[in-house]
Design a protein around this motif. Sequence first.
Motif: not given
Length: 126
Positions: A98-100, A68-84
Motif C-alpha cells: 500500500l503506497v502512501r 518469512v523465511r522462518a515461517r513461509p506462510c506468514t502474510r505481510i502487507l507493507i505500507v511504503t512510499s514511492e521512491r524518488a
Amino acid sequence: MARVLLIHGDLVHGEALAREVEACGHKVGRAPTARAAAALVDDGTFDLLVADLGSIGVEGAADLGALVRARPCTRILIVTSERADGRPRSRPWAVGQLVRPFTRLELCGKLDASLLGSPLVPMQFR
C-alpha cells in the motif's frame, strides 16, 4: 474480523493507522519493531502483519524477510512510499503493498485482498 499485527515504529502515526485498520473491521495488535513482531507471531494469533517500512527502516525490513523465511506462510502487507524515481518500494516476501498517501477505502481493500487472496504457498528461498 481478522487479527492484524501492525508493525510501526512511530507511536503517533502507528496509533492513527491502527484506528484506520480497526475502522476496516479488524482487531489490531501492535509491535514497534519487526523483531518484537516475530516474538508475537509464534503462536499463530495473527492472520496478517501490516508493516510500515518507513518507520522500521532497512534493518526492520531485513528482519521481516527473515521472519518469512522462518515461517513461509506468514502474510505481510507493507505500507511504503514511492521512491524518488516514482516507483514504489517492494519486497518479494510481501503479499501486497500500500503506497502512501492512501484512503481508508484503499486500506480496507488491500487488507481484504491480503487476507482473502489465494491460499499462500510457502515461498522458496535459495
